[in-house]
Design a protein around this motif. Structure first.
Motif, PDB file in Angstrom:
ATOM      1  N   LEU A  57       0.828  -1.215   0.000  1.00  0.00           N
ATOM      2  CA  LEU A  57       0.000   0.000   0.000  1.00  0.00           C
ATOM      3  C   LEU A  57       0.858   1.258   0.000  1.00  0.00           C
ATOM      4  N   LEU A  61       1.238   1.486  -4.141  1.00  0.00           N
ATOM      5  CA  LEU A  61      -0.029   2.168  -4.385  1.00  0.00           C
ATOM      6  C   LEU A  61      -0.017   3.607  -3.880  1.00  0.00           C
ATOM      7  N   ILE A  63      -0.363   4.869  -0.934  1.00  0.00           N
ATOM      8  CA  ILE A  63      -1.404   5.175   0.041  1.00  0.00           C
ATOM      9  C   ILE A  63      -0.724   5.395   1.380  1.00  0.00           C
ATOM     10  N   ASP A  72      -8.674   7.643  -0.527  1.00  0.00           N
ATOM     11  CA  ASP A  72      -8.276   6.381  -1.162  1.00  0.00           C
ATOM     12  C   ASP A  72      -8.178   5.271  -0.130  1.00  0.00           C
ATOM     13  N   ILE A  76     -10.375   1.750   0.050  1.00  0.00           N
ATOM     14  CA  ILE A  76      -9.770   0.421   0.134  1.00  0.00           C
ATOM     15  C   ILE A  76     -10.286  -0.316   1.363  1.00  0.00           C
ATOM     16  N   SER A  79     -13.951  -1.386   0.779  1.00  0.00           N
ATOM     17  CA  SER A  79     -14.007  -2.514  -0.156  1.00  0.00           C
ATOM     18  C   SER A  79     -13.565  -3.797   0.528  1.00  0.00           C
ATOM     19  N   SER A  80     -12.524  -3.706   1.357  1.00  0.00           N
ATOM     20  CA  SER A  80     -12.055  -4.882   2.100  1.00  0.00           C
ATOM     21  C   SER A  80     -13.123  -5.377   3.064  1.00  0.00           C
TER      22      SER A  80
END
Length: 101
Positions: A57, A61, A63, A72, A76, A79-80
């Motif tokens: 991450l 990514l 993040i 962001d 994430i 969604s997880s």
């Protein structure tokens, strides 16, 4: 804040690659040569997996906990959460049906 240069980005990717490589080789070494026992080996694998997630991450990514990247990170995490709920619910239902058979 100034735009990162190519050298800064390449350095960050190489640091991330180094961390990812080490965090991949440690579990392999623990499983192949480790004498820790099953519980300690499994715990070490879990710690390395979480550290690997953080490295992915952060370095690949991009993040982090800065103000502009927080949306962001929230996306994430949400969604997880949805994926965990769906997978956990499926396993729960299938297990329950298996016990009733």
């Amino acid at each position: 804040m100034s735009e990162p240069t190519y050298r800064d980005e390449a350095r960050g990717y190489l640091i991330g690659f180094g961390f990812a490589l080490v965090l991949t080789l440690i579990p392999f070494a623990l499983v192949i040569w480790g004498d820790l026992g099953p519980a300690m080996t499994l715990g070490a694998l879990g710690v390395c997996a979480l550290a690997q997630l953080v490295v992915q991450l952060r370095y690949f990514l991009h993040i982090d906990l800065s103000r502009q990247k927080r949306e962001d990170l929230q996306l994430i995490l949400f969604s997880s959460l949805l994926l965990i709920m769906m997978a956990g619910g499926t396993i729960w239902i299938i297990g329950n049906l298996g016990m009733r058979m």
